[in-house]
Each structure stands twice: as structure tokens, then as C-alpha cells.
Design a protein around this motif. Structure first.
Motif, PDB file in Angstrom:
ATOM      1  N   TYR A   1      -3.872 -10.524 -10.765  1.00  0.00           N
ATOM      2  CA  TYR A   1      -4.245  -9.119 -10.658  1.00  0.00           C
ATOM      3  C   TYR A   1      -5.631  -8.868 -11.245  1.00  0.00           C
ATOM      4  O   TYR A   1      -6.375  -8.020 -10.747  1.00  0.00           O
TER       5      TYR A   1
ATOM      6  N   TYR B   1      -5.523  -2.230  -9.683  1.00  0.00           N
ATOM      7  CA  TYR B   1      -4.935  -3.462 -10.217  1.00  0.00           C
ATOM      8  C   TYR B   1      -4.746  -3.433 -11.728  1.00  0.00           C
ATOM      9  O   TYR B   1      -3.790  -4.030 -12.236  1.00  0.00           O
TER      10      TYR B   1
ATOM     11  N   GLN C   1      -1.497  -2.004 -11.917  1.00  0.00           N
ATOM     12  CA  GLN C   1      -0.492  -3.000 -11.549  1.00  0.00           C
ATOM     13  C   GLN C   1      -0.246  -3.967 -12.702  1.00  0.00           C
ATOM     14  O   GLN C   1       0.892  -4.372 -12.960  1.00  0.00           O
TER      15      GLN C   1
ATOM     16  N   PRO D   1       2.399  -6.102  -5.118  1.00  0.00           N
ATOM     17  CA  PRO D   1       1.611  -5.140  -5.912  1.00  0.00           C
ATOM     18  C   PRO D   1       1.644  -3.737  -5.314  1.00  0.00           C
ATOM     19  O   PRO D   1       0.622  -3.183  -4.917  1.00  0.00           O
TER      20      PRO D   1
END
Length: 538
Positions: free
Chosen positions: A390, A474, A477, A457
């Protein structure tokens, strides 16, 4: 003036702050901490504005002697106030460092560590109880210490004790945790700048500004000598019983000596300070100093000329030369190859991400904020968890942002000017280009993750659709991944990223400051909040 001891081995640099560099010194009889005073450009400017010369501990003998006796006084009073819960790294000697042409202060060497930060193994690390250590230092040491200092007339030391000053949190080291609580040592009592920019505005209005009016100058480690004498006299019985008769007599003598040195130091005006600093640094001769003392305008003209010359050299000679040398030193072919591989190779991006996380883990180990065995666990999990993936994808989003901005501000206007697209499509591309690119990339990564039976994700996919904040897709995430059972690496990245924000914050930030701890705790709250959310949704 006291003098520093003869060395048995070369000094070892162990720390640096706004007022000086600290070295570990081994003499034939003991280990010392040696603080060699210096100043950065910004601190020099601040001192010039308020006092006419850089930090007086660098060049003023009365100032360094004041620091010496003030530490000894604080050492005695702190023992009365706190017993063994807090000690002061007591002053041992002062001296002059010929290499840097600055004064130095030798103190007791203390073996300890900073208060622990939140990190993924906080529950497993019983010797790193961040909540206990943080509460003990702030509520049982720093706040009571500030009150004692104010009551006793040690007004300037309140800044180094943390009143409105989050940087002062790293002035204390934890040396032991016993059944009776945490034990700390106050290692840094000398300010690097005057107390003029507290983070807490109430401290500025309620304490520091009134003290500035009282002393008729910016507060800088000032001591109210009459108030201190009265405080000691009023509590003489308790102090003498705690310290013993001999130390009590020495305390009174140290107060007298502090009064003499501080009076001489503080009576030096801006004009005299400026000349004495240049003389001590051997930038002017004694004869020149005598001349300028009698010719104030000539001195100001000299200083103005020197300032203009220094600014000109830095801005128009040194800075362009530094930039040119940096640009010419780049290997552009290697850079182009790296950029190409970063774009086309997922493995290359992943390796960069893993190397980055590995370096950050080692940084926490070096700071004694992460145990070696926990670091090895993180490194072992780095290949099994997807937080580094990520981080890699976040880098791609940033790269996409740069590419999209180039297209939006160069290609789209050209296409519109040539008549290939109309106003409606131009506006749509200018507004939606970012989240279209993010969604396309994240959608492809989601399909890839599904095919490989990895975590999809979906949070990054949703957040990436949002304008303005879509680039944090991200990181969001990563935070969500940190709530899983195997999310130690992701948790570490979240802790590290937010902690670094506190470290890099100008003026009030830095390692082991309250600011850094605040951002570190913010990461902990986010992780626990998302963990609670995950339990509710699963």
C-alpha cells in the motif's frame, strides 16, 4: 572559573539541541556529559533581535557561571521537592572549548531513555508502558516542577520545565521504573532561545509576558534572586533537614554567587554585548573593541556592512553554487532508468517500499523506541503483510498526481486551443482527471488482489474517488489494514508516518517532544477507532 577535566578518550557526540551539542566524556575518574554551547542561524537571529548578540552561554563568562550555579541550586531544591522521583544532572565544571571558541558545561552523565512512544508491540512490551511514563512525567513531574520553580523565583527555568514549551519534554530522561513509580532526571536546564513563543497562548499572556515586563527584557533563564533567598529562608528548616547542614550552607553560598554573576551578565546592554561577542570570538582585536565602544555609529555601520555582505554571499554565491553542484552531481541516466523501472515494475516499487520501511524500523531501534526482537518480528512480517504494498501504491498515486497535473495544465489547454475538445469536456477533464486516474489504477490493483486472494483495497478505491483528499486513499487503506490481526507492519507505518509529522513540525516539533508524542497518540487513536469500526462492520 572552574575548568573541565583532562580527557582519557575522544569525546563521543550523544545529542544536540538549540543551545549546544552534548558529548560523552571519559576522564580518568568519571564519565561526564559535556555541553558545548553553540547556536543555529535562526537562534542567532532571535538573540540578536532581543539581546544584540548570540546565545550568551557561548561567549559570556558570567552567563556560563550563572548556568553552573543555577544547576547546583536546582539540584538541591529538586531533591527537597521530589526526593528520588526527580534529580538534576548536576553541574561539575565549566570551561572554554578552543576549537569552537565557545564555553562548555560539564555535568553528570545520566544513563536513561526518553518516554516511550506508541508502537505496534505496546502490549507485549511491558517495559515500554507509554501511558504510565507519559502520565508520570507530565502530571507528576513537569507540572508540579513548574509550580515549585515559580514559587521559588526560578522564573526562567519554567521554560525548560515545559510551561507552554512542548520541546522541553525531551529535557527529561527516564532512568528507572520502581514499585513507587517512574524516576526521571532533568538533563537540560539551559535555554536555546528566550521564552517568547510558547505553543500555549495562555502561558504567553498569563506568565511569560508579565515576567518580561517584570524583568524589563525577554525572559531568558532569569532568576529572581531576592525571591529565591526569601523562599529558602522561609523553608530553611525543611531544606536543611533534607540536604544536611553542610549542603544547606553551600546552597546559600551558591545563591550569592549566582546573584553576582547574573547581575553582571544581565547588566550588559545590547551594544556592549555585540562588541564583547565579536571580541570573544576573536573577530576583532581588543584595540578595535575599545575604539568601537567609544564610537557607537562606527560599530553599527560595521555590523550593517557585515550583515549585507553575509546575506549577499549566502544568497547570490553560496546558494547558487550549492544548487549548481547538486544538479550537476546527479546521474541523469541512472535517474531515468530508476523512474522507468518505478513506473513499469511492481517488484521494483515494492523493494523500494520495503527498504524504506526497513530503514524506519532501524531508526526506531536506534532511538530505543523499539526492541530488537520486535524489529526482527516486523522485518519477518514485512514479506507477508501488504502494508508495504500500500505504501508502494501511495507512491504511484503521487506520481499519477504529478502526471495528471502536467496533462491538466499543459495538454488539455493545448487540445482546447486547437479545437479538439469543447468547453464542457475541458472542464470535466480539469476537474475529474485526478480521481479518474486514481480509480483506474486502484481498480486494476483490486482485480489483481482478488485474483491472488489477497486483501482487496476497497477503502482506497472509495477514498480515491473523492476530490482534493483522494491522494490519501492508500494511507487510509494502510490504517484500515492496521486493524487486522496480522497488521503489525501497517500499524508501524501509521505510527511512524504520524510521529514523523510531529518530529518535523517547525519550532515546536522534534524527536521526543510533546508535539511528536501528540501525533504519535493521534495515530494510536486512529488505529483503535478503525479497529472498533472493523468489529462493528464484520
Amino acid at each position: 572559573m572552574t575548568h573541565s577535566r583532562k580527557l582519557e578518550e575522544p569525546p563521543q557526540l550523544i545529542g544536540a539541541g538549540r543551545s549546544g551539542q552534548v558529548y560523552r566524556i571519559q576522564t580518568p575518574t568519571q564519565t561526564l556529559a559535556r555541553k558545548v554551547f553553540y547556536g543555529e542561524t535562526l537562534t542567532h537571529i532571535i538573540h540578536y533581535i532581543f539581546f544584540g548578540a548570540p546565545n550568551p552561554y557561548i561567549w559570556n563568562e558570567d552567563a556560563i557561571q550563572s548556568a553552573y550555579y543555577r544547576r547546583k541550586i536546582a539540584n538541591d531544591l529538586v531533591q527537597v521537592w521530589f526526593g528520588d522521583r526527580l534529580q538534576v544532572a548536576n553541574a561539575i565544571a565549566t570551561g572554554w572549548d578552543e576549537d569552537t571558541k565557545a564555553y562548555l558545561l560539564d555535568t553528570e552523565f545520566v544513563t536513561g531513555r526518553a518516554v516511550a512512544l506508541y508502537q505496534p508491540f505496546r502490549r507485549e512490551s511491558r517495559d515500554r508502558d507509554r501511558d504510565l511514563e507519559h502520565f508520570s512525567l507530565v502530571n507528576q513531574i513537569m507540572l508540579p516542577l513548574q509550580r515549585h520553580l515559580i514559587q521559588s523565583g526560578l522564573d526562567g527555568l519554567v521554560w525548560q520545565a515545559g510551561k507552554g514549551n512542548p520541546v522541553a519534554f525531551n529535557n527529561f530522561l527516564l532512568v528507572d521504573i520502581t514499585a513507587n513509580g517512574c524516576q526521571f532526571v532533568w538533563i537540560d536546564l539551559e535555554s536555546g532561545v528566550p521564552a517568547i513563543v510558547p505553543l500555549n497562548s495562555l502561558s504567553l499572556v498569563g506568565y511569560y509576558l508579565p515576567k518580561c515586563f517584570y524583568y524589563k527584557r525577554a525572559l531568558f533563564d532569569d532568576v529572581d534572586i531576592p525571591k529565591l533567598k526569601d523562599y529558602i529562608q522561609t523553608r530553611s528548616t525543611v531544606i536543611a533537614e533534607t540536604l544536611g547542614k553542610q549542603r544547606y550552607i553551600e546552597l546559600l553560598e551558591n545563591v550569592e554567587k549566582l546573584g553576582i554573576h547574573q547581575a553582571r551578565w544581565k547588566s550588559l546592554g545590547r551594544f556592549d554585548s555585540s562588541i564583547q561577542y565579536q571580541l570573544k570570538k576573536e573577530k576583532i582585536t581588543p584595540e578595535e573593541a575599545e575604539y568601537y565602544l567609544d564610537n557607537r555609529l562606527a560599530w553599527y555601520a560595521r555590523e550593517l556592512k557585515r550583515f549585507i555582505a553575509k546575506v549577499f554571499v549566502k544568497l547570490f554565491i553560496k546558494l547558487p553554487h550549492k544548487i549548481a553542484r547538486k544538479v550537476l552531481s546527479w546521474d541523469y541516466q541512472r535517474l531515468a532508468r530508476s523512474v522507468f523501472k518505478y513506473i513499469v515494475s511492481n517488484r521494483y516499487r515494492l523493494n523500494i517500499s520495503k527498504n524504506y520501511v526497513t530503514r524506519r524500523i532501524q531508526k526506531w531501534v536506534d532511538r530505543d523506541q523499539l526492541r530488537q526482537e520486535d524489529a526482527e518480528t516486523l522485518l519477518g512480517r514485512l514479506h507477508r503483510e501488504h502494508a508495504s504494498d500500500y505504501l508502494n501504491d501511495f507512491g504511484v498515486h503521487i506520481a499519477l498526481k504529478i502526471l495528471v497535473k502536467v496533462l491538466e495544465y499543459i495538454l488539455v489547454p493545448i487540445l482546447y486551443a486547437m479545437g479538439y475538445i469543447d468547453e464542457l469536456l475541458t472542464g470535466f477533464l480539469m476537474i475529474s482527471g485526478g480521481y479518474m486516474a486514481r480509480t483506474l489504477y486502484t481498480g486494476m490493483r483490486s482485480v489483481e488482489a482478488a485474483l491472488n486472494q489477497q486483501e482487496i483495497p476497497w477503502i482506497a478505491l472509495i477514498v480515491g474517488l473523492l476530490p482534493v483528499v483522494g491522494n490519501i486513499a492508500y494511507p487510509c487503506q494502510m490504517i484500515y489494514s492496521a486493524t487486522g490481526r496480522r497488521g503489525k507492519v501497517a500499524q508501524f507505518i501509521v505510527y511512524d508516518t504520524l510521529t514523523r509529522l510531529g518530529d518535523r513540525l517547525p519550532i515546536w516539533g522534534g524527536e521526543d517532544t510533546l508535539t511528536e508524542h501528540y501525533f504519535n497518540a493521534l495515530g494510536d487513536r486512529i488505529i483503535h477507532g478503525l479497529r472498533f469500526y472493523g468489529k462493528q462492520t464484520n
